[in-house]
Write an enzyme that holds these catalytic residues in place. Structure first.
Site: not given
Ligand code: NAP
Length: 285
Positions: A52, A96, A119
């Site tokens: 990322k 995460q 997200d």
């Protein structure tokens, strides 16, 4: 004869377009920035975070990594999210997963402001997707839709079958496909006669996380097959859920692993960071 859907190539093109967007924002004095929180020392998560960070670098998005040890309390995690929510220089926040047992990931996702939830896991964004409003769509389902569209694969009126009902892949993908007028069936570990259902699929997506769970006899001739699974085989090689060599002979389109859904997920994360930056700066388009 099947066609390979090259997620790596498509994601490269998307990132190039996003870089132009990021450059335009910079001309206005706005620098998009993503904060990633990593709790504990899961080795796969470290690789994902590195990927990322690399994508941010390619697109021109600033990247800040917040590393927390596995003993971090829920209170501490929430206070860090609050801090990031309040920082003007941070446009996107990503927690995460997985996080250590004992911490409540859903509570943490809910704490991330929906405007910074790149997200798409905050229930506000999930709900907006459900009622067809503009929202932050979670990156893997969004990437799959982009892949289908890039290959001019018709979604409307098609039978789409998804194997897997997780909150991060299966369920939002079901909604994305429904919003595009597919007829969607979702299968899971308790589904009976799964083969009979998957054989009806014009578009078959596997998001299970088990090697070779999708075999050729489960696939209709000419189906589009999308493999979300990421598994390590006994040689330590990354493979998907689909028995690729046999299934490709029946498919019209198929995604490889690696080089399929994975790179698209990261490209859509970058897309969501740029979108969040524009939203927070009242920039339309
Ligand atoms: P998950 O939360 O573990 O969900 C797996 C789903 O598969 C569950 O709904 C489960 O059913 C279902 N399932 C398990 N065994 C089954 C069986 N024998 N038959 C039918 N369904 C079965 O996993 P996830 O987070 O969605 O991830 C799925 C896979 O995609 C993993 O390999 C993950 O690494 C990968 N992934 C890839 C990307 C990417 O960017 N490429 C992104 C996210 C995830 P129940 O609900 O009944 O338990």
């Amino acid at each position: 004869m099947y066609q390979l859907i090259d997620g790596k190539e498509l994601s490269k093109r998307i990132k190039e377009e996003l870089k132009i967007e990021a450059d335009k924002l910079k001309e206005k004095g706005i620098i998009p920035k993503l904060a990633v929180i990593l709790v504990g020392d899961d080795s796969a998560s470290k690789v994902y975070v590195r990927n990322k960070s690399k994508a941010c670098n390619e697109v021109g998005v600033e990247f800040e990594e917040i590393l927390l040890n596995s003993n971090t309390s829920m209170e501490k995690l929430l206070s860090i999210i609050d801090e990031l929510n309040n920082r003007k220089d941070i446009n996107g926040i990503l927690l995460q997963s997985p996080i250590p047992k004992g911490l409540n990931i859903q509570e943490a996702f809910e704490r991330i402001k929906w405007e910074k939830d790149v997200d798409g896991f905050n229930p506000i964004n999930v709900g907006r997707l459900m009622i067809g409003q503009d929202t932050f769509i979670s990156c893997t389902p969004y990437g799959i839709i982009k892949m289908l569209e890039a290959c001019d694969i018709e979604i409307q009126g098609k039978n789409a079958v998804i194997i897997g009902r997780s909150n991060i892949v299966g369920k939002p993908l079901m909604q994305c496909l429904l919003n595009k007028n597919a007829t969607v069936t979702i299968c899971h570990s308790k589904t009976k006669n799964i083969k009979e259902i998957t054989r009806t699929a014009d578009i078959l997506i596997s998001a299970v996380g088990k090697i070779n769970i999708v075999t050729a006899d489960m696939v209709k001739d000419g189906a589009v097959v999308i493999d979300v699974g990421m598994n390590k085989n006994d040689k330590g090689k990354l493979v998907g859920d689909v028995d690729f060599e046999k299934v490709k002979e029946k498919a019209s389109y198929i995604t490889p692993v690696p080089g399929g859904v994975g790179p698209m997920t990261i490209a859509m994360l970058m897309n969501n960071v740029i979108k969040a930056t524009k939203l927070q700066n009242n920039i339309i388009n």
